[in-house]
Design a protein around this motif. Structure first.
Motif, short mmCIF file in Angstrom:
data_model
loop_
_atom_site.label_atom_id
_atom_site.label_comp_id
_atom_site.label_asym_id
_atom_site.label_seq_id
_atom_site.Cartn_x
_atom_site.Cartn_y
_atom_site.Cartn_z
N TRP A 74 0.86 -1.18 0.00
CA TRP A 74 0.00 0.00 0.00
C TRP A 74 0.89 1.23 0.00
O TRP A 74 1.90 1.25 0.70
N HIS A 75 0.56 2.23 -0.76
CA HIS A 75 1.33 3.47 -0.74
C HIS A 75 0.40 4.65 -0.95
O HIS A 75 -0.71 4.52 -1.46
N SER A 76 0.87 5.80 -0.52
CA SER A 76 0.07 7.03 -0.57
C SER A 76 0.35 7.77 -1.88
O SER A 76 1.48 7.82 -2.34
N ILE A 77 -0.73 8.34 -2.46
CA ILE A 77 -0.56 9.19 -3.63
C ILE A 77 -1.11 10.56 -3.30
O ILE A 77 -2.08 10.70 -2.55
N ASP A 78 -0.50 11.58 -3.82
CA ASP A 78 -0.96 12.95 -3.64
C ASP A 78 -1.98 13.23 -4.73
O ASP A 78 -1.65 13.23 -5.92
N VAL A 79 -3.25 13.45 -4.35
CA VAL A 79 -4.29 13.62 -5.36
C VAL A 79 -4.18 14.93 -6.11
O VAL A 79 -4.78 15.09 -7.16
N ARG A 80 -3.40 15.89 -5.59
CA ARG A 80 -3.21 17.14 -6.34
C ARG A 80 -2.45 16.90 -7.63
O ARG A 80 -2.65 17.58 -8.61
N THR A 81 -1.55 15.91 -7.62
CA THR A 81 -0.74 15.62 -8.80
C THR A 81 -1.21 14.37 -9.52
O THR A 81 -0.66 14.02 -10.56
N SER A 82 -2.20 13.66 -8.98
CA SER A 82 -2.66 12.43 -9.61
C SER A 82 -3.75 12.74 -10.63
O SER A 82 -4.28 13.84 -10.69
N SER A 83 -4.07 11.75 -11.39
CA SER A 83 -5.13 11.86 -12.38
C SER A 83 -6.49 11.97 -11.68
O SER A 83 -6.73 11.32 -10.67
N PHE A 84 -7.37 12.77 -12.25
CA PHE A 84 -8.73 12.89 -11.73
C PHE A 84 -9.41 11.52 -11.76
O PHE A 84 -10.09 11.14 -10.81
N PHE A 85 -9.20 10.77 -12.84
CA PHE A 85 -9.85 9.48 -12.99
C PHE A 85 -9.27 8.43 -12.03
O PHE A 85 -9.96 7.50 -11.65
N GLN A 86 -8.01 8.59 -11.64
CA GLN A 86 -7.43 7.71 -10.63
C GLN A 86 -8.20 7.86 -9.32
O GLN A 86 -8.56 6.88 -8.70
N ALA A 87 -8.47 9.09 -8.92
CA ALA A 87 -9.19 9.33 -7.68
C ALA A 87 -10.64 8.85 -7.79
O ALA A 87 -11.17 8.26 -6.84
N VAL A 88 -11.30 9.07 -8.93
CA VAL A 88 -12.65 8.58 -9.13
C VAL A 88 -12.67 7.06 -9.06
O VAL A 88 -13.58 6.46 -8.47
#
Length: 164
Positions: A74-88
């Motif tokens: 498991w690892h953390s991603i910063d949603v400010r720099t991630s893809s919108f669709f990744q977060a969705v």
């Protein structure tokens, strides 16, 4: 090219399947002339709700926890720099307990049994949604602001499952 492995491992097929199942199962309980309206309403509510929640999390600068199959961690991603669709995508997979609730509604679970079961299923979805936030990227006094839209989203869908 600069995306990490976790950011490239997103798909919308699982959330789409959960959304279609949720919409289909909830529309089964509607009157014949309203089934298509219920299906399209639930479908739109899920995707718009996921988009709004994702946008708010991105604006608050939150992190999400994702699982990497290749690395088995498991690892953390910063949603400010991630893809919108990744977060969705990540939020979409938390719909699974609500699909179970909709299935129980379609199978006409007695109302008395629905209350505790649905509370557990909505809590499961909410816990999954909150756990992916990780809480590490949102400013401490804004955690409630980040969790509140998730809470409203899951409670709203849970209520739709309960009344169908």
């Amino acid at each position: 090219a600069g995306m990490s492995e976790g950011l490239r491992d997103w798909d919308l097929w699982g959330p789409l399947l959960f959304c279609i199942l949720l919409s289909f199962l909830l529309s089964r309980g509607a009157q014949d002339d309203q089934r298509s309206l219920v299906f399209s309403g639930v479908f739109a509510m899920v995707w718009i709700g996921e988009a709004v929640v994702t946008l708010q999390i991105k604006l608050l600068g939150g992190n999400m926890w994702v699982y990497s199959d290749r690395r088995n961690i498991w690892h953390s991603i910063d949603v400010r720099t991630s893809s919108f669709f990744q977060a969705v995508c990540i939020i979409g997979y938390t719909l699974f307990p609500l699909v179970i609730a909709a299935l129980l509604s379609a199978l006409h679970l007695p109302v008395i049994a629905r209350i505790p079961v649905y509370l557990v299923l909505v809590a499961w979805s909410l816990a999954a949604g909150v756990s992916i936030l990780g809480g590490s990227g949102v400013v401490k006094n804004r955690v409630g602001i980040a969790v509140y839209p998730l809470f409203v989203f899951y409670i709203g869908l849970g209520c739709l499952c309960f009344i169908s």
